[in-house]
Design an enzyme around this catalytic site. Sequence first.
Site, PDB file in Angstrom:
ATOM      1  CG  HIS A 146      -0.290   8.901   2.877  1.00 49.92           C
ATOM      2  ND1 HIS A 146      -0.788   8.886   3.087  1.00 49.92           N
ATOM      3  CD2 HIS A 146       0.536   7.679   3.819  1.00 49.92           C
ATOM      4  CE1 HIS A 146      -1.105   7.719   4.932  1.00 49.92           C
ATOM      5  NE2 HIS A 146       0.375   6.935   4.532  1.00 49.92           N
ATOM      6  CG  HIS A 159       1.586   2.525   2.892  1.00 54.63           C
ATOM      7  ND1 HIS A 159       0.746   2.301   4.219  1.00 54.63           N
ATOM      8  CD2 HIS A 159       1.779   4.243   3.132  1.00 54.63           C
ATOM      9  CE1 HIS A 159       1.077   3.171   5.025  1.00 54.63           C
ATOM     10  NE2 HIS A 159       1.741   4.004   4.283  1.00 54.63           N
ATOM     11  CD  GLU A 160       5.122   6.702   1.518  1.00 51.00           C
ATOM     12  OE1 GLU A 160       4.424   7.547   1.668  1.00 51.00           O
ATOM     13  OE2 GLU A 160       5.213   6.275   2.791  1.00 51.00           O
ATOM     14  CD  GLU A 179      -1.140   4.951   8.023  1.00 49.92           C
ATOM     15  OE1 GLU A 179      -0.535   5.949   7.158  1.00 49.92           O
ATOM     16  OE2 GLU A 179      -0.003   3.559   7.263  1.00 49.92           O
TER      17      GLU A 179
END
Length: 496
Positions: free
Chosen positions: A265, A261-262, A291
């Site tokens: 980003h 997830h990170e 997001e």
Amino acid sequence: MDSLTAYKAHLAEIAKLHSAQALLGWDQHTHMPKKGVTARAQVAGKLSKMAFELFVSDKMGEYLEELEKKDGLSLEEKASVRRVGRDYRRHQAIPPALIEEFTIARSEAQSAWVKAREISDFSVFRPHLEKIIDYVRRFADYFGYEEEPYDALLEEYEPGMTSERLREIIAPLRNELVPFLKRLIDDGTKPSADVWKGTFDVETQRSLAKRALEIIGYDFSAGALDDVAHPFTTTIGPGDVRVTNRYLEDAPLSGLFAALHEGGHALYNQGMGEELYYLLLADGASHGIHESQSRMIENQIGRSRPFWHFFQPILAEYFPQFTNVDPDVLYRSANIVEPSFIRVEADEVTYNFHIMLRFELESGLIEGSIKVSDLPDLWNEAMERYLGITPPDDAHGVLQDVHWSMGSFGYFPSYMLGNLYAAQIFARLRSDLPELDEKIASGDFEPLLSWLRENVHRLGGIYDPNDLIERITGEGLNPSYFVSYVTDKYSEIYRL
Ligand code: ZN
């Protein structure tokens, strides 16, 4: 010096202060000793005041006024003038004394929230939240809006989005997915999570997270991975985009998916040119679009069947107990749907329900149709309506998120929009790259990253979210992509 050169020099000064702020913030959450907190707050406050003063200065106003009339600006310069101009006017509208009062009220509200959550007693937080809402409503009036005050708050995170539009987006999602969730639970075959039982060495999990980041194309020579309590990604400046993560001994998937997830980003910011950073366009098109990049890498890629076919032998290098585990078992076990009280632990099917509930409540609070004192009951009633469960106490209910104590109203919808944008962008990506599944299954992530770089990352904040999604997919935000993605995927996994 002409106005364009002077404007760019002015923005560069602000960008440098933002860089120092970001580095201090990163350090505070990763390495700073506990006792450094008071002195650090002073420094952070000073830097933030300096950056804010430069941003709302009369000089800035003059540059913007001249450049808004000027012809011959590049695409990037025009976008910068438009977006910086919009933020400048929002910030200018608020009297400085009010911002200062609000900062104090916010820090009191946050301490009260921490205490209230600890003892699970909403009444401790209630008077503070009432005060915060009062301030936020005043801000909305200063910002200005056409239909509803909540729209003025949404604008901060998702330019162009309105409450009306959100309700249009939510209706089909709710109508399709609430009954779908019920079918999954009543008629579906839930995958087993037994394969993940046991204790997993944290050091080894950390190495695995690093490997996963390398696999998706995260550039460690322009970043770093550090431990924190609550993972985040931060851009210190061009060539320095850092990821943080946390690991749970008894839940290795949690740390792996948080890293992906990170990483999503971070890929977005690593894919933006230096010029965008100094034009203040490096925050991306919106919170929702940012997001979408993290959710896509986490879910559409990380929770996909081809990913697990590729990743199973890699996982086994780090944890040998997975050597003979069928990749399909891993895929299914990584996609278990389970209504839960806590938003951040929610699966792909139930996640948006947590956001719909918050949107209902917070827009009602701002509009005045909901009283703060009624929140805990309304929260529990909505949990029952969407997810069929009732929180045991307020700590697992209305007190779980930090956002309201910080005055961040209008932020929650970004999380849901991220899921919807991700599904829509991914549908286009798939049709452009028909061989994507085979590439991922063989560990070749290059076509995926190149496509994202070309269509999303390199554009940073040049376009507003609605223009960007139209440019990429040929239509505005359409929730049906998410509905198809989720119902197709989970019907198969749950053998409906
Ligand atoms: Zn995120």
